[in-house]
Design an enzyme around this catalytic site. Structure first.
Site, PDB file in Angstrom:
ATOM      1  N   PRO A 287      -3.860   4.926   6.529  1.00  0.00           N
ATOM      2  CG  PRO A 287      -3.071   2.914   7.346  1.00  0.00           C
ATOM      3  CD  PRO A 287      -3.207   3.794   6.156  1.00  0.00           C
ATOM      4  CG  MET A 288      -2.280   8.991   8.753  1.00  0.00           C
ATOM      5  SD  MET A 288      -2.221  10.552   7.937  1.00  0.00           S
ATOM      6  CE  MET A 288      -3.655  10.620   6.991  1.00  0.00           C
TER       7      MET A 288
ATOM      8  CE  LYS B 237       0.359   2.743   5.175  1.00  0.00           C
ATOM      9  NZ  LYS B 237       1.192   3.204   6.120  1.00  0.00           N
TER      10      LYS B 237
ATOM     11  N   GLY C 130       4.071   7.526   0.358  1.00  0.00           N
ATOM     12  CA  GLY C 130       5.080   8.190   1.003  1.00  0.00           C
ATOM     13  C   GLY C 130       5.621   9.678   0.374  1.00  0.00           C
ATOM     14  N   GLY C 131       5.140  10.619   0.967  1.00  0.00           N
ATOM     15  CA  GLY C 131       5.769  11.901   0.358  1.00  0.00           C
ATOM     16  C   GLY C 131       4.952  12.388  -0.787  1.00  0.00           C
TER      17      GLY C 131
ATOM     18  CB  CYS D  35       3.120   1.122  13.029  1.00  0.00           C
ATOM     19  SG  CYS D  35       3.378   2.387  14.385  1.00  0.00           S
TER      20      CYS D  35
ATOM     21  CD  GLN E 297      -2.735  -0.178   9.329  1.00  0.00           C
ATOM     22  OE1 GLN E 297      -2.697   0.389  10.482  1.00  0.00           O
ATOM     23  NE2 GLN E 297      -1.838  -0.308   8.407  1.00  0.00           N
TER      24      GLN E 297
HETATM   25  C1  LIG Z   1      -0.415  10.767  12.723  1.00  0.00           C
HETATM   26  C2  LIG Z   1       0.081   9.778  11.895  1.00  0.00           C
HETATM   27  C3  LIG Z   1      -0.385   8.581  12.379  1.00  0.00           C
HETATM   28  C4  LIG Z   1       0.016   7.298  11.517  1.00  0.00           C
HETATM   29  N1  LIG Z   1      -0.685   6.146  11.692  1.00  0.00           N
HETATM   30  C5  LIG Z   1      -0.380   4.889  11.160  1.00  0.00           C
HETATM   31  C6  LIG Z   1      -1.169   3.669  11.374  1.00  0.00           C
HETATM   32  O1  LIG Z   1      -2.066   3.772  12.229  1.00  0.00           O
HETATM   33  N2  LIG Z   1      -0.888   2.734  10.411  1.00  0.00           N
HETATM   34  C7  LIG Z   1      -0.101   2.846   9.439  1.00  0.00           C
HETATM   35  O2  LIG Z   1       0.137   1.866   8.676  1.00  0.00           O
HETATM   36  N3  LIG Z   1       0.572   3.983   9.065  1.00  0.00           N
HETATM   37  C8  LIG Z   1       0.467   5.031  10.014  1.00  0.00           C
HETATM   38  N4  LIG Z   1       1.037   6.309   9.560  1.00  0.00           N
HETATM   39  C9  LIG Z   1       1.628   6.392   8.519  1.00  0.00           C
HETATM   40  C10 LIG Z   1       0.942   6.767   7.178  1.00  0.00           C
HETATM   41  O3  LIG Z   1      -0.189   5.720   6.860  1.00  0.00           O
HETATM   42  C11 LIG Z   1       1.724   6.743   5.901  1.00  0.00           C
HETATM   43  O4  LIG Z   1       2.390   5.591   5.722  1.00  0.00           O
HETATM   44  C12 LIG Z   1       2.847   8.008   6.089  1.00  0.00           C
HETATM   45  O5  LIG Z   1       2.313   9.069   6.599  1.00  0.00           O
HETATM   46  C13 LIG Z   1       3.593   8.218   4.820  1.00  0.00           C
HETATM   47  O6  LIG Z   1       2.603   8.897   3.752  1.00  0.00           O
HETATM   48  P1  LIG Z   1       2.573  10.592   3.679  1.00  0.00           P
HETATM   49  O7  LIG Z   1       3.907  11.046   3.200  1.00  0.00           O
HETATM   50  O8  LIG Z   1       1.518  10.589   2.152  1.00  0.00           O
HETATM   51  O9  LIG Z   1       2.059  10.891   4.675  1.00  0.00           O
HETATM   52  C14 LIG Z   1       0.721   7.333  10.270  1.00  0.00           C
HETATM   53  C15 LIG Z   1       1.133   8.754   9.824  1.00  0.00           C
HETATM   54  C16 LIG Z   1       0.811   9.844  10.589  1.00  0.00           C
HETATM   55  C17 LIG Z   1       1.348  11.375  10.228  1.00  0.00           C
END
Ligand SMILES: Cc1cc2nc3c(=O)[nH]c(=O)nc-3n(C[C@H](O)[C@H](O)[C@H](O)COP(=O)(O)O)c2cc1C
Length: 331
Positions: free
Chosen positions: A17-18, A139, A212-213, A100, A70
């Site tokens: 979720p982003m 999460k 993560g990463g 978050c 979410q």
């Molecule tokens: C622009 C952006 C918005 C995000 N919004 C949320 C969100 O709404 N809810 C959530 O649980 N995590 C949110 N995250 C975190 C991501 O879900 C994820 O946990 C985090 O980016 C780590 O994963 P990655 O390294 O593969 O990017 C967000 C991340 C980004 C980059």
């Protein structure tokens, strides 16, 4: 009773979720690249759903299944009302955001700060689980601020597993609630996959997805040997062809990507959205900026989308026109 095997089969690879990124247009696009990845909405607060235009937040295209809603919130009653909405709208699962760290979310006392309140989360899990048949998932981070490494997460997981949660998606970083922006909180606290591994070892009966990463196919393949699922975020958004590569990893018979077919579908989708909701092309094309990432057309694509998709009268055909230009340049 949640069928955990079914869930795990459909949740081997998921897209995180982003906020501001994984809206329904983005998810429609991701689905074309990956017929099987589990998709997540952006976080939606319970207040937005209860007091706002819920249809605007909840509607999605049938092709987006499997998909999770979410939620951001902490009140068991409100969370239950929203879980019921998720079920009514046919979401496949409903997730509680415990990761978050933004100021806005902290001032509402939900998101990552809920990791300090495992019993509040457990009350939500319990009430939501009683009200809906779809899985209720969590999460979270591995910890917050100066929490001890393993014991803090262990307590959080154990209390919530006791309340009925069977599915945890764990971002393998702590969140620092003071002093770091949300962006820094995704980069500065070190990744500690071993803590998540210890949770999986201690609770083999739970579904544990690692997040993560994670940025390449080999890493996903390796992590899937140790975890039930892998969630990818930024890499999937910034380099969407990664999703296609992951589809091939999981389903080796997947045919090669047909960019033209995908762009044709996106062009038709954009025109349809414009007709139905007045959605401008730029609201859709912005999620496609990374499509040619790492290839010779990347720069032209990015620049042309940025310059031409903003016009009020821009139509879906523009996507195909720019692709034709890239093909001509590469000949
Ligand atoms: C622009 C952006 C918005 C995000 N919004 C949320 C969100 O709404 N809810 C959530 O649980 N995590 C949110 N995250 C975190 C991501 O879900 C994820 O946990 C985090 O980016 C780590 O994963 P990655 O390294 O593969 O990017 C967000 C991340 C980004 C980059």
């Amino acid at each position: 009773m949640v069928d955990l095997n079914n869930f795990t089969n459909s949740h081997k690879v998921s897209v995180a979720p982003m906020m501001d990124w994984t809206d329904r247009h983005c998810r429609y696009f991701h689905r074309l690249l990956s017929p099987n990845a589990y998709l997540y909405t952006e976080m939606v607060t319970t207040n937005a759903l209860i007091y706002g235009d819920k249809d605007r937040f909840l509607r999605f295209d049938a092709s987006e299944h499997p998909i999770a809603l979410q939620l951001g919130g902490n009140d068991p009653k409100d969370m239950t009302i929203c879980a019921e909405m998720a079920q009514d709208y046919n979401y496949d699962s409903v997730d509680i955001n415990c990761g978050c760290p933004s100021d806005r979310v902290q001032s509402g006392a939900f998101g990552a700060c809920l990791m300090n309140e495992p019993k509040t989360v457990a009350a939500c899990v319990k009430e939501m689980g009683k009200a809906v048949d779809i899985p209720v998932t969590l999460k979270c981070r591995i910890g917050i601020d100066d929490s001890e490494d393993f014991d803090f997460l262990d307590r959080f997981v154990s209390i919530n597993a006791e309340a009925g949660c069977r599915i945890f998606i764990i971002h393998a970083r702590k969140a620092w609630l003071k002093g770091l922006s949300p962006k820094e909180n995704r980069e500065i606290p070190p990744l500690k996959y071993d803590i998540v591994q210890q949770i999986k070892d201690k609770y083999p009966e739970l579904h544990i997805s690692l997040n993560g990463g994670i940025k390449d196919v080999q890493a996903v393949s390796d992590h899937l040997k140790d975890f039930d699922g892998v969630m990818v975020g930024r890499e999937a958004y910034q380099n969407p062809l990664f999703l296609h590569a992951l589809e091939k990893l999981l389903y080796p018979d997947t045919s090669d990507i047909d960019i033209e077919a995908i762009l044709t579908k996106m062009a038709n989708y954009a025109d349809e959205q414009k007709k139905q909701y007045g959605t401008p092309l730029k609201s859709i094309s912005r999620h496609m900026i990374g499509l040619f990432s790492g290839t010779r057309g990347a720069k032209h694509w990015r620049r042309q989308i940025a310059e031409r998709a903003h016009a009020d009268d821009a139509k879906g055909q523009l996507l195909l026109d720019i692709y034709d230009e890239i093909k001509a340049k590469n000949r």
